[in-house]
Design a protein around this motif. Structure first.
Motif, mmCIF file in Angstrom:
data_model
loop_
_atom_site.group_PDB
_atom_site.id
_atom_site.type_symbol
_atom_site.label_atom_id
_atom_site.label_comp_id
_atom_site.label_asym_id
_atom_site.label_seq_id
_atom_site.Cartn_x
_atom_site.Cartn_y
_atom_site.Cartn_z
ATOM 1 N N GLU A 116 -2.212 5.755 -8.050
ATOM 2 C CA GLU A 116 -2.447 4.531 -7.274
ATOM 3 C C GLU A 116 -1.132 3.871 -6.863
ATOM 4 O O GLU A 116 -0.976 3.426 -5.721
ATOM 5 N N GLN A 148 0.552 6.061 -4.121
ATOM 6 C CA GLN A 148 -0.143 5.933 -2.850
ATOM 7 C C GLN A 148 0.138 4.583 -2.203
ATOM 8 O O GLN A 148 0.292 4.497 -0.974
ATOM 9 N N GLN A 149 0.228 3.526 -3.003
ATOM 10 C CA GLN A 149 0.534 2.207 -2.468
ATOM 11 C C GLN A 149 1.944 2.167 -1.884
ATOM 12 O O GLN A 149 2.169 1.632 -0.789
#
Length: 231
Positions: free
Chosen positions: A6, A9-10
């Motif tokens: 996460e 990806q951010q």
């Protein structure tokens, strides 16, 4: 410890879609434009892609459905990295890839010429390289070795059939980006840096965007370059 999927990806999303509060907004915006405009250079629609320094892979989504295989190499392992290796010694056979992406990596390599030779080796005939490298930037850590100018990039890539070096903005853009980075780096206390990032950074970014055309094509102070090269 590797970042979570996460988190990676951010960070990747923020690299491809930077906020106006990002001091690199003008440069990242222009690099995306250069990448998107150059996709017609790619050989075919079922591409084997190698991403060197690919811990984030911000430009991967722009390839859409044209990717058959995507391999990411980096020294720092993240959930997106397939192989831990250095750019100067790629663990792949000759002529394996159609497209190599290598953005903001060469400044860390003691001998970038070795990486160029490896990239050329693993590319198929007619394969394409997309490269980006800084020309003007504050030194972030002791691992950095180089800054690059157009003629130096052409010299490094002289064994490629075609090489096109493109400035990521003109001298005004380079000046504004440098001001943003410099001031953010030296503000004390750090709360002042946050204030600057929420106020003056967006103002300077918008000013650069609006005034870029008036500043002309002079690239003597371009902060970063993108390169398209074909084997």
């Amino acid at each position: 410890m590797p970042s979570s999927l996460e988190q990676v990806q951010q960070e990747s999303w923020e690299r491809l879609h930077p906020s106006l509060r990002n001091p690199n907004w003008l440069i990242l915006r222009r690099r995306r434009q250069i990448f998107e405009a150059g996709l017609d250079r790619l050989p075919g629609s079922a591409l084997c892609v190698l991403d060197i320094g690919g811990r984030l892979q911000p430009y991967r989504p722009l390839l859409g459905t044209r990717t058959k295989k995507y391999v990411a190499v980096d020294l720092k392992m993240t959930p997106l990295v397939n192989v831990g290796a250095v750019a100067e010694a790629l663990p792949f056979r000759d002529a394996q890839f159609d497209f190599v992406i290598c953005t903001q990596v060469f400044e860390y390599l003691p001998d970038p010429g070795l990486a160029v030779a490896e990239i050329k080796r693993v590319l198929r005939k007619g394969g394409v390289l997309f490269l980006s490298a800084p020309s003007v930037f504050l030194r972030e850590n002791d691992k950095e070795c180089w800054r690059f100018l157009p003629q130096g990039l052409r010299h490094l890539l002289r064994e490629f059939e075609t090489v096109e070096v493109m400035p990521e903005g003109n001298s005004l853009i380079g000046f504004i980006r440098t001001c943003n980075i410099f001031l953010l780096s030296f503000f004390r206390p750090r709360t002042l840096a946050s204030l600057w990032q929420w106020t003056f950074v967006p103002f300077l970014n918008v000013a650069g965007y609006l005034l870029e055309e008036l500043a002309g094509q002079n690239d003597d102070f371009t902060a970063n370059y993108s390169v398209w090269a074909r084997k």
